[in-house]
Design an enzyme around this catalytic site. Sequence first.
Site, PDB file in Angstrom:
ATOM      1  N   MET A 178      -6.592   8.832   9.872  1.00  0.00           N
ATOM      2  CA  MET A 178      -7.087   9.358   8.586  1.00  0.00           C
ATOM      3  C   MET A 178      -8.066  10.513   8.773  1.00  0.00           C
ATOM      4  O   MET A 178      -9.101  10.583   8.135  1.00  0.00           O
ATOM      5  CB  MET A 178      -7.744   8.227   7.775  1.00  0.00           C
ATOM      6  CG  MET A 178      -6.806   7.086   7.453  1.00  0.00           C
ATOM      7  SD  MET A 178      -7.602   5.601   6.804  1.00  0.00           S
ATOM      8  CE  MET A 178      -8.286   4.880   8.323  1.00  0.00           C
ATOM      9  N   LYS A 181      -4.366   2.533  -2.318  1.00  0.00           N
ATOM     10  CA  LYS A 181      -5.119   2.740  -1.084  1.00  0.00           C
ATOM     11  C   LYS A 181      -4.978   4.169  -0.572  1.00  0.00           C
ATOM     12  O   LYS A 181      -5.015   4.428   0.623  1.00  0.00           O
ATOM     13  CB  LYS A 181      -4.718   1.761   0.006  1.00  0.00           C
ATOM     14  CG  LYS A 181      -4.790   0.298  -0.402  1.00  0.00           C
ATOM     15  CD  LYS A 181      -6.181  -0.119  -0.808  1.00  0.00           C
ATOM     16  CE  LYS A 181      -7.108  -0.223   0.363  1.00  0.00           C
ATOM     17  NZ  LYS A 181      -8.467  -0.669  -0.024  1.00  0.00           N
ATOM     18  N   ASP A 210       0.823  -1.203   0.000  1.00  0.00           N
ATOM     19  CA  ASP A 210       0.000   0.000   0.000  1.00  0.00           C
ATOM     20  C   ASP A 210       0.861   1.259   0.000  1.00  0.00           C
ATOM     21  O   ASP A 210       2.071   1.200   0.215  1.00  0.00           O
ATOM     22  CB  ASP A 210      -0.911   0.017   1.234  1.00  0.00           C
ATOM     23  CG  ASP A 210      -2.013  -1.028   1.154  1.00  0.00           C
ATOM     24  OD1 ASP A 210      -2.242  -1.554   0.050  1.00  0.00           O
ATOM     25  OD2 ASP A 210      -2.629  -1.315   2.193  1.00  0.00           O
TER      26      ASP A 210
END
Length: 483
Positions: free
Chosen positions: A384, A271, A249
Amino acid sequence: MDFLPVFLNIKNQACLVVGGGEVATRKAMLLLQAGAHVSIVSPELDAVLNEYLACGKIQHRAEYFQPGHLESIVLVIAATDDRVTNRQVSAAAQQRQIPVNVVDDPELCTFIMPSIVDRSPLLIAISSGGQSPVLARLLRAQLETMIPAAYARLAAMAGNFRNQVKQHFTHPEKRRIFWEKALQGRFAAMVLAGKDRAAQDYLLQSLQQEKDEPPQGEVYLVGAGPGNPDLLTFRAMRLMQQADVVVYDRLVSPAILDMVRRDATRIYAGKERNRHTLAQESINQLLVRLAQEGQRVLRLKGGDPFIFGRGGEEIETLAAHRIPFQVVPGITAASGVAAYAGIPLTHRDYAQSCIFVTGHLKNNSIDLDWPHLARPNQTIVIYMGLLGLPVLCQQLIAHGLPDSTPAAIIQQGTTQKQRIVTGTLHTLPGLAEDAHLTPPTLIIVGEVVKLHENLAWFEPVLDAENAPANILALDPETKQPLE
Protein backbone atom coordinates in the site's frame (compact mmCIF):
# COMPACT_ATOMS: atom_id res chain seq x y z
CA MET A 1 -20.98 -15.56 -19.66
CA ASP A 2 -21.99 -15.85 -23.33
CA PHE A 3 -24.60 -18.59 -22.82
CA LEU A 4 -26.89 -19.48 -19.92
CA PRO A 5 -26.28 -23.12 -18.97
CA VAL A 6 -29.62 -24.92 -18.60
CA PHE A 7 -30.86 -28.50 -18.67
CA LEU A 8 -33.97 -29.06 -20.79
CA ASN A 9 -36.59 -31.69 -20.07
CA ILE A 10 -37.46 -33.05 -23.52
CA LYS A 11 -38.74 -36.43 -22.36
CA ASN A 12 -41.67 -37.48 -24.63
CA GLN A 13 -41.34 -34.17 -26.54
CA ALA A 14 -41.14 -33.86 -30.33
CA CYS A 15 -37.65 -32.87 -31.51
CA LEU A 16 -36.39 -32.48 -35.08
CA VAL A 17 -32.99 -33.21 -36.62
CA VAL A 18 -32.40 -31.85 -40.11
CA GLY A 19 -29.78 -34.00 -41.86
CA GLY A 20 -29.18 -37.69 -42.35
CA GLY A 21 -25.41 -38.18 -42.07
CA GLU A 22 -22.98 -39.13 -39.32
CA VAL A 23 -23.28 -35.85 -37.42
CA ALA A 24 -27.07 -35.98 -37.53
CA THR A 25 -26.89 -39.54 -36.22
CA ARG A 26 -24.88 -38.45 -33.17
CA LYS A 27 -27.33 -35.67 -32.38
CA ALA A 28 -30.34 -37.95 -32.82
CA MET A 29 -28.78 -40.52 -30.46
CA LEU A 30 -28.29 -37.83 -27.82
CA LEU A 31 -31.91 -36.70 -28.08
CA LEU A 32 -33.10 -40.29 -27.83
CA GLN A 33 -31.03 -40.80 -24.69
CA ALA A 34 -32.85 -37.81 -23.18
CA GLY A 35 -36.21 -39.47 -23.93
CA ALA A 36 -37.30 -37.33 -26.88
CA HIS A 37 -39.49 -38.36 -29.82
CA VAL A 38 -37.09 -37.76 -32.71
CA SER A 39 -38.01 -36.97 -36.30
CA ILE A 40 -35.43 -36.76 -39.10
CA VAL A 41 -35.85 -34.59 -42.19
CA SER A 42 -33.41 -35.60 -44.94
CA PRO A 43 -33.67 -37.05 -48.45
CA GLU A 44 -31.39 -39.91 -47.33
CA LEU A 45 -30.32 -41.58 -44.10
CA ASP A 46 -27.05 -43.24 -43.18
CA ALA A 47 -26.94 -46.89 -42.15
CA VAL A 48 -27.35 -46.29 -38.41
CA LEU A 49 -30.38 -44.03 -38.83
CA ASN A 50 -31.91 -46.57 -41.19
CA GLU A 51 -31.55 -49.19 -38.44
CA TYR A 52 -33.20 -46.82 -35.96
CA LEU A 53 -36.03 -46.24 -38.45
CA ALA A 54 -36.50 -49.98 -38.93
CA CYS A 55 -36.70 -50.44 -35.15
CA GLY A 56 -39.24 -47.65 -34.81
CA LYS A 57 -36.93 -45.46 -32.73
CA ILE A 58 -37.23 -42.46 -35.07
CA GLN A 59 -39.59 -41.03 -37.65
CA HIS A 60 -38.34 -40.00 -41.08
CA ARG A 61 -39.50 -37.58 -43.75
CA ALA A 62 -37.48 -38.14 -46.94
CA GLU A 63 -37.72 -34.50 -47.97
CA TYR A 64 -35.72 -31.32 -48.05
CA PHE A 65 -36.37 -29.00 -45.13
CA GLN A 66 -39.44 -26.77 -45.18
CA PRO A 67 -40.57 -24.43 -42.36
CA GLY A 68 -43.75 -26.51 -42.04
CA HIS A 69 -41.62 -29.34 -40.63
CA LEU A 70 -41.39 -27.32 -37.39
CA GLU A 71 -45.06 -27.77 -36.57
CA SER A 72 -45.40 -28.96 -32.92
CA ILE A 73 -41.59 -29.24 -32.55
CA VAL A 74 -40.05 -28.07 -29.25
CA LEU A 75 -36.37 -28.22 -30.28
CA VAL A 76 -34.50 -28.50 -33.59
CA ILE A 77 -30.93 -29.34 -34.59
CA ALA A 78 -29.57 -28.54 -38.05
CA ALA A 79 -26.83 -31.03 -38.96
CA THR A 80 -26.44 -30.76 -42.71
CA ASP A 81 -23.31 -29.82 -44.67
CA ASP A 82 -25.29 -27.14 -46.56
CA ARG A 83 -25.02 -23.74 -44.84
CA VAL A 84 -27.93 -22.34 -46.88
CA THR A 85 -30.20 -25.07 -45.50
CA ASN A 86 -28.81 -24.56 -42.01
CA ARG A 87 -29.57 -20.85 -42.23
CA GLN A 88 -33.13 -21.60 -43.33
CA VAL A 89 -33.62 -23.94 -40.37
CA SER A 90 -32.22 -21.34 -37.94
CA ALA A 91 -34.32 -18.50 -39.30
CA ALA A 92 -37.54 -20.53 -39.34
CA ALA A 93 -36.98 -21.83 -35.81
CA GLN A 94 -36.14 -18.41 -34.36
CA GLN A 95 -39.20 -16.91 -36.04
CA ARG A 96 -41.29 -19.48 -34.16
CA GLN A 97 -39.23 -19.08 -30.95
CA ILE A 98 -38.12 -22.71 -31.08
CA PRO A 99 -34.66 -23.43 -29.61
CA VAL A 100 -32.30 -24.23 -32.47
CA ASN A 101 -28.77 -25.57 -32.68
CA VAL A 102 -26.76 -25.47 -35.90
CA VAL A 103 -23.77 -27.79 -35.65
CA ASP A 104 -20.41 -25.96 -35.74
CA ASP A 105 -22.04 -22.58 -36.43
CA PRO A 106 -22.56 -20.67 -33.14
CA GLU A 107 -23.84 -17.58 -34.94
CA LEU A 108 -26.93 -19.47 -36.07
CA CYS A 109 -27.62 -21.07 -32.67
CA THR A 110 -29.92 -20.05 -29.87
CA PHE A 111 -28.48 -22.89 -27.81
CA ILE A 112 -25.31 -24.94 -28.05
CA MET A 113 -24.62 -28.60 -27.32
CA PRO A 114 -22.03 -29.12 -24.58
CA SER A 115 -19.69 -32.00 -24.02
CA ILE A 116 -21.36 -34.21 -21.42
CA VAL A 117 -20.14 -36.33 -18.54
CA ASP A 118 -23.08 -38.66 -17.87
CA ARG A 119 -23.42 -40.07 -14.40
CA SER A 120 -27.21 -39.95 -14.47
CA PRO A 121 -28.91 -38.55 -12.54
CA LEU A 122 -25.71 -36.51 -12.20
CA LEU A 123 -24.87 -34.65 -15.41
CA ILE A 124 -21.91 -32.37 -16.08
CA ALA A 125 -21.93 -30.17 -19.18
CA ILE A 126 -18.80 -28.46 -20.50
CA SER A 127 -18.92 -25.77 -23.16
CA SER A 128 -16.52 -23.33 -24.77
CA GLY A 129 -19.39 -21.29 -26.21
CA GLY A 130 -18.62 -22.73 -29.62
CA GLN A 131 -15.10 -21.27 -29.62
CA SER A 132 -13.14 -24.48 -29.05
CA PRO A 133 -15.15 -27.71 -29.08
CA VAL A 134 -11.93 -29.73 -28.95
CA LEU A 135 -10.94 -28.04 -25.67
CA ALA A 136 -14.36 -28.85 -24.20
CA ARG A 137 -13.93 -32.46 -25.31
CA LEU A 138 -10.48 -32.69 -23.71
CA LEU A 139 -11.82 -31.29 -20.44
CA ARG A 140 -14.62 -33.81 -20.57
CA ALA A 141 -12.05 -36.59 -20.98
CA GLN A 142 -10.23 -35.38 -17.87
CA LEU A 143 -13.44 -35.26 -15.86
CA GLU A 144 -14.41 -38.74 -17.03
CA THR A 145 -11.27 -40.11 -15.39
CA MET A 146 -11.74 -38.06 -12.21
CA ILE A 147 -15.41 -38.87 -11.54
CA PRO A 148 -16.06 -42.59 -10.94
CA ALA A 149 -19.12 -44.20 -12.48
CA ALA A 150 -20.26 -44.89 -8.90
CA TYR A 151 -21.23 -41.23 -8.62
CA ALA A 152 -24.40 -42.19 -10.48
CA ARG A 153 -25.36 -44.50 -7.60
CA LEU A 154 -24.36 -41.86 -5.08
CA ALA A 155 -26.64 -39.25 -6.68
CA ALA A 156 -29.52 -41.72 -6.99
CA MET A 157 -29.20 -42.83 -3.37
CA ALA A 158 -29.13 -39.23 -2.15
CA GLY A 159 -32.27 -38.62 -4.20
CA ASN A 160 -34.02 -41.56 -2.54
CA PHE A 161 -33.34 -40.06 0.90
CA ARG A 162 -34.20 -36.49 -0.04
CA ASN A 163 -37.78 -36.52 1.23
CA GLN A 164 -36.78 -38.13 4.53
CA VAL A 165 -34.13 -35.47 5.12
CA LYS A 166 -36.57 -32.73 4.17
CA GLN A 167 -39.16 -34.00 6.63
CA HIS A 168 -36.58 -34.41 9.40
CA PHE A 169 -35.21 -30.86 9.24
CA THR A 170 -37.46 -27.81 9.30
CA HIS A 171 -34.47 -25.49 8.73
CA PRO A 172 -33.25 -25.53 5.08
CA GLU A 173 -29.73 -24.56 6.19
CA LYS A 174 -29.59 -27.62 8.43
CA ARG A 175 -30.51 -29.87 5.50
CA ARG A 176 -27.75 -28.39 3.38
CA ILE A 177 -25.19 -28.90 6.16
CA PHE A 178 -26.34 -32.50 6.62
CA TRP A 179 -25.91 -33.27 2.93
CA GLU A 180 -22.53 -31.54 2.75
CA LYS A 181 -21.25 -33.73 5.59
CA ALA A 182 -22.76 -36.88 4.12
CA LEU A 183 -21.49 -36.35 0.58
CA GLN A 184 -17.98 -35.47 1.74
CA GLY A 185 -17.75 -38.14 4.41
CA ARG A 186 -18.21 -41.80 5.22
CA PHE A 187 -21.55 -42.21 3.43
CA ALA A 188 -20.07 -41.21 0.08
CA ALA A 189 -16.97 -43.33 0.69
CA MET A 190 -19.15 -46.41 1.31
CA VAL A 191 -21.12 -45.91 -1.92
CA LEU A 192 -17.97 -45.37 -3.98
CA ALA A 193 -16.58 -48.59 -2.47
CA GLY A 194 -19.67 -50.51 -3.59
CA LYS A 195 -21.13 -50.95 -0.08
CA ASP A 196 -24.57 -49.60 -0.92
CA ARG A 197 -26.56 -51.42 1.79
CA ALA A 198 -24.13 -50.36 4.52
CA ALA A 199 -24.18 -46.81 3.14
CA GLN A 200 -28.00 -46.66 3.34
CA ASP A 201 -27.97 -47.91 6.92
CA TYR A 202 -25.26 -45.43 7.87
CA LEU A 203 -27.10 -42.48 6.30
CA LEU A 204 -30.34 -43.38 8.05
CA GLN A 205 -28.53 -43.73 11.38
CA SER A 206 -26.79 -40.37 10.86
CA LEU A 207 -30.12 -38.71 10.11
CA GLN A 208 -31.74 -40.10 13.25
CA GLN A 209 -28.87 -38.77 15.37
CA GLU A 210 -29.22 -35.23 14.06
CA LYS A 211 -31.48 -32.86 16.02
CA ASP A 212 -33.89 -30.56 14.24
CA GLU A 213 -32.55 -27.29 15.61
CA PRO A 214 -31.23 -24.08 14.08
CA PRO A 215 -27.67 -24.47 12.79
CA GLN A 216 -24.82 -22.94 14.76
CA GLY A 217 -23.15 -19.99 13.09
CA GLU A 218 -19.46 -19.94 12.27
CA VAL A 219 -17.00 -17.58 10.58
CA TYR A 220 -14.38 -18.62 8.03
CA LEU A 221 -11.56 -16.07 7.84
CA VAL A 222 -10.06 -16.90 4.44
CA GLY A 223 -7.14 -15.40 2.56
CA ALA A 224 -7.96 -15.02 -1.14
CA GLY A 225 -4.35 -14.56 -2.20
CA PRO A 226 -2.93 -11.85 -4.45
CA GLY A 227 -5.57 -12.07 -7.18
CA ASN A 228 -4.99 -15.16 -9.32
CA PRO A 229 -7.73 -17.77 -8.62
CA ASP A 230 -5.25 -20.58 -9.29
CA LEU A 231 -3.41 -19.63 -6.09
CA LEU A 232 -6.35 -20.37 -3.76
CA THR A 233 -5.84 -23.22 -1.32
CA PHE A 234 -7.98 -26.36 -1.44
CA ARG A 235 -9.38 -25.54 2.01
CA ALA A 236 -10.30 -22.03 0.92
CA MET A 237 -12.21 -23.45 -2.06
CA ARG A 238 -14.08 -25.92 0.13
CA LEU A 239 -15.20 -23.28 2.62
CA MET A 240 -16.12 -20.87 -0.18
CA GLN A 241 -18.63 -23.47 -1.35
CA GLN A 242 -20.11 -23.95 2.14
CA ALA A 243 -20.71 -20.34 3.16
CA ASP A 244 -24.18 -18.80 3.44
CA VAL A 245 -22.83 -15.22 3.42
CA VAL A 246 -19.59 -13.75 2.08
CA VAL A 247 -18.18 -10.45 3.39
CA TYR A 248 -15.45 -9.41 0.98
CA ASP A 249 -12.96 -6.57 0.45
CA ARG A 250 -12.07 -4.55 -2.62
CA LEU A 251 -8.89 -6.54 -3.22
CA VAL A 252 -10.83 -9.76 -3.80
CA SER A 253 -10.87 -10.17 -7.57
CA PRO A 254 -14.16 -10.84 -9.43
CA ALA A 255 -12.72 -14.13 -10.70
CA ILE A 256 -12.28 -15.34 -7.13
CA LEU A 257 -15.66 -14.02 -5.98
CA ASP A 258 -17.27 -16.01 -8.80
CA MET A 259 -15.98 -19.18 -7.14
CA VAL A 260 -18.07 -18.60 -4.00
CA ARG A 261 -21.31 -20.59 -3.73
CA ARG A 262 -23.65 -18.89 -6.17
CA ASP A 263 -26.62 -18.54 -3.85
CA ALA A 264 -24.56 -17.09 -0.98
CA THR A 265 -25.43 -13.53 0.05
CA ARG A 266 -22.64 -11.09 -0.87
CA ILE A 267 -21.75 -8.08 1.32
CA TYR A 268 -19.13 -5.63 0.08
CA ALA A 269 -16.95 -4.24 2.87
CA GLY A 270 -14.84 -1.91 0.74
CA LYS A 271 -11.54 -1.23 2.53
CA GLU A 272 -10.24 1.18 -0.10
CA ARG A 273 -7.77 3.79 1.09
CA ASN A 274 -9.59 6.64 2.89
CA ARG A 275 -12.93 5.30 1.64
CA HIS A 276 -14.24 2.34 3.59
CA THR A 277 -17.72 1.09 2.77
CA LEU A 278 -17.80 -0.32 6.30
CA ALA A 279 -15.59 0.80 9.18
CA GLN A 280 -13.50 -1.97 10.72
CA GLU A 281 -15.53 -2.00 13.94
CA SER A 282 -18.72 -2.29 11.88
CA ILE A 283 -17.25 -5.26 10.01
CA ASN A 284 -16.34 -6.93 13.31
CA GLN A 285 -19.86 -6.53 14.63
CA LEU A 286 -21.40 -7.62 11.32
CA LEU A 287 -19.52 -10.92 11.49
CA VAL A 288 -20.75 -11.47 15.04
CA ARG A 289 -24.37 -10.68 14.15
CA LEU A 290 -24.43 -12.93 11.08
CA ALA A 291 -22.91 -15.84 13.00
CA GLN A 292 -25.36 -15.37 15.87
CA GLU A 293 -28.15 -15.68 13.30
CA GLY A 294 -26.85 -19.17 12.50
CA GLN A 295 -25.12 -18.22 9.25
CA ARG A 296 -21.86 -19.70 8.02
CA VAL A 297 -19.95 -16.53 7.19
CA LEU A 298 -17.04 -16.36 4.76
CA ARG A 299 -14.82 -13.38 5.55
CA LEU A 300 -12.85 -13.18 2.31
CA LYS A 301 -9.77 -10.96 2.33
CA GLY A 302 -7.15 -10.29 -0.33
CA GLY A 303 -3.73 -11.80 0.33
CA ASP A 304 -3.33 -13.29 3.80
CA PRO A 305 -5.69 -12.12 6.57
CA PHE A 306 -2.89 -11.95 9.15
CA ILE A 307 -0.50 -9.80 7.08
CA PHE A 308 -1.77 -6.20 7.00
CA GLY A 309 -5.28 -7.64 6.72
CA ARG A 310 -6.57 -6.82 10.23
CA GLY A 311 -7.71 -10.41 10.53
CA GLY A 312 -6.43 -10.54 14.11
CA GLU A 313 -8.80 -7.74 15.13
CA GLU A 314 -11.75 -9.54 13.60
CA ILE A 315 -11.18 -12.87 15.31
CA GLU A 316 -10.50 -11.09 18.62
CA THR A 317 -14.06 -9.79 18.42
CA LEU A 318 -15.36 -13.23 17.45
CA ALA A 319 -13.51 -14.86 20.35
CA ALA A 320 -14.91 -12.27 22.77
CA HIS A 321 -18.44 -13.25 21.69
CA ARG A 322 -17.60 -16.98 21.67
CA ILE A 323 -18.28 -17.31 17.96
CA PRO A 324 -16.64 -20.41 16.38
CA PHE A 325 -14.19 -19.50 13.65
CA GLN A 326 -11.57 -20.97 11.34
CA VAL A 327 -8.59 -19.21 9.74
CA VAL A 328 -7.32 -20.21 6.31
CA PRO A 329 -4.04 -18.55 5.32
CA GLY A 330 -3.66 -17.14 1.84
CA ILE A 331 -0.61 -16.46 -0.30
CA THR A 332 0.36 -12.96 0.76
CA ALA A 333 1.10 -10.37 -1.91
CA ALA A 334 4.78 -10.27 -0.96
CA SER A 335 5.47 -13.87 -1.92
CA GLY A 336 2.89 -14.21 -4.70
CA VAL A 337 3.63 -10.98 -6.54
CA ALA A 338 7.40 -11.29 -6.12
CA ALA A 339 7.31 -14.83 -7.53
CA TYR A 340 5.30 -13.76 -10.58
CA ALA A 341 7.62 -10.80 -11.10
CA GLY A 342 10.71 -13.01 -11.06
CA ILE A 343 12.15 -11.26 -7.98
CA PRO A 344 13.30 -13.64 -5.22
CA LEU A 345 12.82 -11.96 -1.86
CA THR A 346 15.99 -13.56 -0.54
CA HIS A 347 19.11 -14.71 -2.37
CA ARG A 348 22.43 -15.62 -0.82
CA ASP A 349 24.30 -13.30 -3.17
CA TYR A 350 22.03 -10.29 -2.64
CA ALA A 351 19.81 -10.42 0.46
CA GLN A 352 19.84 -12.56 3.60
CA SER A 353 16.75 -11.01 5.19
CA CYS A 354 13.40 -9.61 4.16
CA ILE A 355 11.11 -7.15 5.93
CA PHE A 356 7.43 -6.34 5.26
CA VAL A 357 6.08 -2.83 5.99
CA THR A 358 2.98 -0.85 5.11
CA GLY A 359 3.47 2.42 3.26
CA HIS A 360 0.33 4.33 4.21
CA LEU A 361 0.87 8.06 3.77
CA LYS A 362 -0.54 10.15 6.62
CA ASN A 363 -0.20 13.95 6.74
CA ASN A 364 2.31 13.69 3.86
CA SER A 365 4.64 11.56 5.99
CA ILE A 366 5.19 7.89 6.80
CA ASP A 367 6.12 6.85 10.32
CA LEU A 368 8.54 3.94 9.89
CA ASP A 369 11.78 2.81 11.52
CA TRP A 370 13.92 4.14 8.69
CA PRO A 371 17.35 3.22 10.16
CA HIS A 372 16.13 -0.38 10.56
CA LEU A 373 14.86 -0.46 6.96
CA ALA A 374 17.91 1.20 5.36
CA ARG A 375 20.26 -1.72 5.94
CA PRO A 376 22.42 -3.49 3.37
CA ASN A 377 21.71 -7.07 2.19
CA GLN A 378 18.02 -6.73 3.03
CA THR A 379 14.90 -6.77 0.87
CA ILE A 380 12.13 -4.34 1.75
CA VAL A 381 8.59 -5.17 0.67
CA ILE A 382 6.15 -2.28 0.98
CA TYR A 383 2.40 -2.83 0.91
CA MET A 384 0.00 0.00 0.00
CA GLY A 385 2.79 2.41 -0.84
CA LEU A 386 1.87 3.83 -4.25
CA LEU A 387 0.71 7.24 -3.01
CA GLY A 388 3.67 7.58 -0.66
CA LEU A 389 6.28 6.26 -3.10
CA PRO A 390 8.22 9.58 -3.39
CA VAL A 391 8.39 9.90 0.41
CA LEU A 392 9.44 6.27 0.82
CA CYS A 393 12.29 6.62 -1.65
CA GLN A 394 13.43 9.95 -0.21
CA GLN A 395 13.53 8.63 3.35
CA LEU A 396 15.38 5.43 2.45
CA ILE A 397 18.03 7.51 0.64
CA ALA A 398 18.20 9.98 3.51
CA HIS A 399 18.82 7.17 5.99
CA GLY A 400 21.68 5.57 4.13
CA LEU A 401 20.60 3.54 1.13
CA PRO A 402 22.32 4.60 -2.12
CA ASP A 403 20.00 6.34 -4.57
CA SER A 404 21.10 3.70 -7.08
CA THR A 405 19.49 0.91 -5.02
CA PRO A 406 17.28 -1.18 -7.36
CA ALA A 407 13.55 -0.88 -6.78
CA ALA A 408 10.40 -2.14 -8.46
CA ILE A 409 6.69 -1.48 -8.25
CA ILE A 410 4.24 -4.15 -9.44
CA GLN A 411 0.59 -3.47 -10.22
CA GLN A 412 -2.05 -6.23 -9.98
CA GLY A 413 0.62 -8.90 -9.62
CA THR A 414 -0.13 -12.56 -10.49
CA THR A 415 -3.04 -11.53 -12.76
CA GLN A 416 -3.31 -11.01 -16.52
CA LYS A 417 -3.16 -7.26 -15.81
CA GLN A 418 0.22 -7.45 -14.06
CA ARG A 419 2.58 -4.58 -14.84
CA ILE A 420 6.11 -4.16 -13.56
CA VAL A 421 8.07 -0.92 -13.43
CA THR A 422 11.72 -1.18 -12.36
CA GLY A 423 14.26 1.51 -11.60
CA THR A 424 16.19 2.83 -8.62
CA LEU A 425 15.23 4.70 -5.49
CA HIS A 426 16.07 7.86 -7.44
CA THR A 427 14.11 7.09 -10.62
CA LEU A 428 11.22 4.88 -9.53
CA PRO A 429 8.78 7.63 -8.39
CA GLY A 430 8.97 9.34 -11.77
CA LEU A 431 8.72 6.09 -13.71
CA ALA A 432 5.66 5.02 -11.71
CA GLU A 433 3.97 8.36 -12.31
CA ASP A 434 4.66 8.19 -16.06
CA ALA A 435 3.17 4.68 -16.14
CA HIS A 436 -0.09 5.90 -14.50
CA LEU A 437 -0.14 2.99 -12.06
CA THR A 438 -3.17 2.41 -9.85
CA PRO A 439 -3.69 0.25 -6.76
CA PRO A 440 -3.24 -2.50 -5.83
CA THR A 441 0.54 -2.29 -6.07
CA LEU A 442 3.52 -3.76 -4.24
CA ILE A 443 6.94 -2.13 -3.93
CA ILE A 444 10.16 -4.15 -3.64
CA VAL A 445 13.45 -2.46 -2.75
CA GLY A 446 16.82 -4.18 -2.74
CA GLU A 447 19.54 -5.76 -4.84
CA VAL A 448 17.27 -8.75 -5.62
CA VAL A 449 15.35 -6.53 -8.05
CA LYS A 450 18.32 -6.89 -10.41
CA LEU A 451 17.29 -10.51 -10.95
CA HIS A 452 13.97 -9.55 -12.53
CA GLU A 453 15.46 -9.04 -15.98
CA ASN A 454 16.71 -12.64 -16.19
CA LEU A 455 14.17 -14.44 -13.99
CA ALA A 456 10.88 -12.93 -15.19
CA TRP A 457 8.82 -15.89 -16.42
CA PHE A 458 5.18 -14.79 -16.27
CA GLU A 459 3.90 -13.10 -19.42
CA PRO A 460 0.44 -11.61 -18.93
CA VAL A 461 -1.52 -11.31 -22.14
CA LEU A 462 -3.16 -7.91 -22.41
CA ASP A 463 -5.52 -6.87 -25.16
CA ALA A 464 -4.34 -3.36 -25.97
CA GLU A 465 -7.68 -2.42 -27.50
CA ASN A 466 -9.81 -3.59 -24.57
CA ALA A 467 -7.46 -2.90 -21.66
CA PRO A 468 -8.76 -0.38 -19.08
CA ALA A 469 -7.71 3.19 -19.73
CA ASN A 470 -5.22 3.23 -16.85
CA ILE A 471 -3.58 -0.06 -17.87
CA LEU A 472 -1.00 -0.15 -20.67
CA ALA A 473 -0.66 -3.31 -22.74
CA LEU A 474 2.91 -4.63 -22.93
CA ASP A 475 4.67 -6.13 -25.92
CA PRO A 476 5.37 -9.77 -24.94
CA GLU A 477 8.93 -9.63 -26.36
CA THR A 478 10.23 -6.16 -25.51
CA LYS A 479 8.06 -5.75 -22.35
CA GLN A 480 7.52 -2.14 -23.50
CA PRO A 481 4.09 -0.43 -23.63
CA LEU A 482 2.29 -0.86 -26.92
CA GLU A 483 1.33 2.33 -28.73
